[in-house]
Design a protein around this motif. Structure first.
Motif, mmCIF file in Angstrom:
data_model
loop_
_atom_site.group_PDB
_atom_site.id
_atom_site.type_symbol
_atom_site.label_atom_id
_atom_site.label_comp_id
_atom_site.label_asym_id
_atom_site.label_seq_id
_atom_site.Cartn_x
_atom_site.Cartn_y
_atom_site.Cartn_z
ATOM 1 N N PHE A 1 0.817 -1.214 0.000
ATOM 2 C CA PHE A 1 0.000 0.000 0.000
ATOM 3 C C PHE A 1 0.854 1.269 0.000
ATOM 4 O O PHE A 1 0.339 2.357 0.219
ATOM 5 N N TYR A 2 2.168 1.143 -0.234
ATOM 6 C CA TYR A 2 3.062 2.301 -0.213
ATOM 7 C C TYR A 2 2.762 3.218 -1.396
ATOM 8 O O TYR A 2 2.701 2.768 -2.535
ATOM 9 N N VAL A 3 2.572 4.504 -1.142
ATOM 10 C CA VAL A 3 2.223 5.450 -2.209
ATOM 11 C C VAL A 3 3.272 6.541 -2.384
ATOM 12 O O VAL A 3 3.073 7.458 -3.180
ATOM 13 N N GLY A 4 4.390 6.454 -1.685
ATOM 14 C CA GLY A 4 5.417 7.495 -1.770
ATOM 15 C C GLY A 4 6.358 7.288 -2.937
ATOM 16 O O GLY A 4 6.181 6.412 -3.779
ATOM 17 N N ASN A 5 7.390 8.125 -2.969
ATOM 18 C CA ASN A 5 8.406 8.052 -4.012
ATOM 19 C C ASN A 5 9.421 6.959 -3.683
ATOM 20 O O ASN A 5 9.676 6.666 -2.516
ATOM 21 N N VAL A 6 10.025 6.390 -4.738
ATOM 22 C CA VAL A 6 11.088 5.393 -4.589
ATOM 23 C C VAL A 6 12.283 5.895 -5.382
ATOM 24 O O VAL A 6 12.152 6.200 -6.572
ATOM 25 N N THR A 7 13.449 5.979 -4.727
ATOM 26 C CA THR A 7 14.664 6.436 -5.403
ATOM 27 C C THR A 7 15.623 5.269 -5.564
ATOM 28 O O THR A 7 15.956 4.589 -4.591
#
Length: 120
Positions: A2-8
């Motif tokens: 359910f992660y909705v943040g940015n991924v670097t």
């Protein structure tokens, strides 16, 4: 899931001159590129490329796949994952369009980006 943040993604590179980065397979509203912490471009539309203007030596490439809210607020039980739009019709609790299992969509980089050296 359910992660909705940015991924670097951090990628160490040993470069000799300027290169072209192509990231053709990703699922994100926006993919940004930075070299050694300095943003150099955005990848949004075809041809999904950005130039990597750097000097010779070791550098850190940062590719950030910006998140979206689908995994938190989207119709996660909609059985037809091939629908590319969301409407009130997507939130069902029964029938053929409803699935009791969560139906997640892929997110982030879906294949390895390619890097080509520019000819001198």
């Amino acid at each position: 899931p359910f992660y909705v943040g940015n991924v670097t993604y951090l990628i160490d590179l040993d470069m000799e001159s300027s290169y072209i980065l192509r990231a053709a397979h990703f699922h994100s509203p926006l993919l940004t590129a930075a070299i050694d912490g300095r943003r150099i471009g955005s990848i949004v539309i075809a041809p999904y490329e950005v130039q990597l203007p750097v000097s010779a030596g070791a550098h850190c490439l940062e590719l950030t796949a910006c998140g979206h809210r689908f995994k938190a607020f989207g119709p996660l039980h909609m059985a037809d994952v091939d629908r590319h739009f969301v409407s009130p019709d997507g939130w069902r609790t029964s029938g053929d369009y409803w699935s009791p299992e969560y139906r997640f969509r892929p997110a982030g980089l879906l294949s390895r980006p390619r890097i080509w050296r520019l000819k001198d």
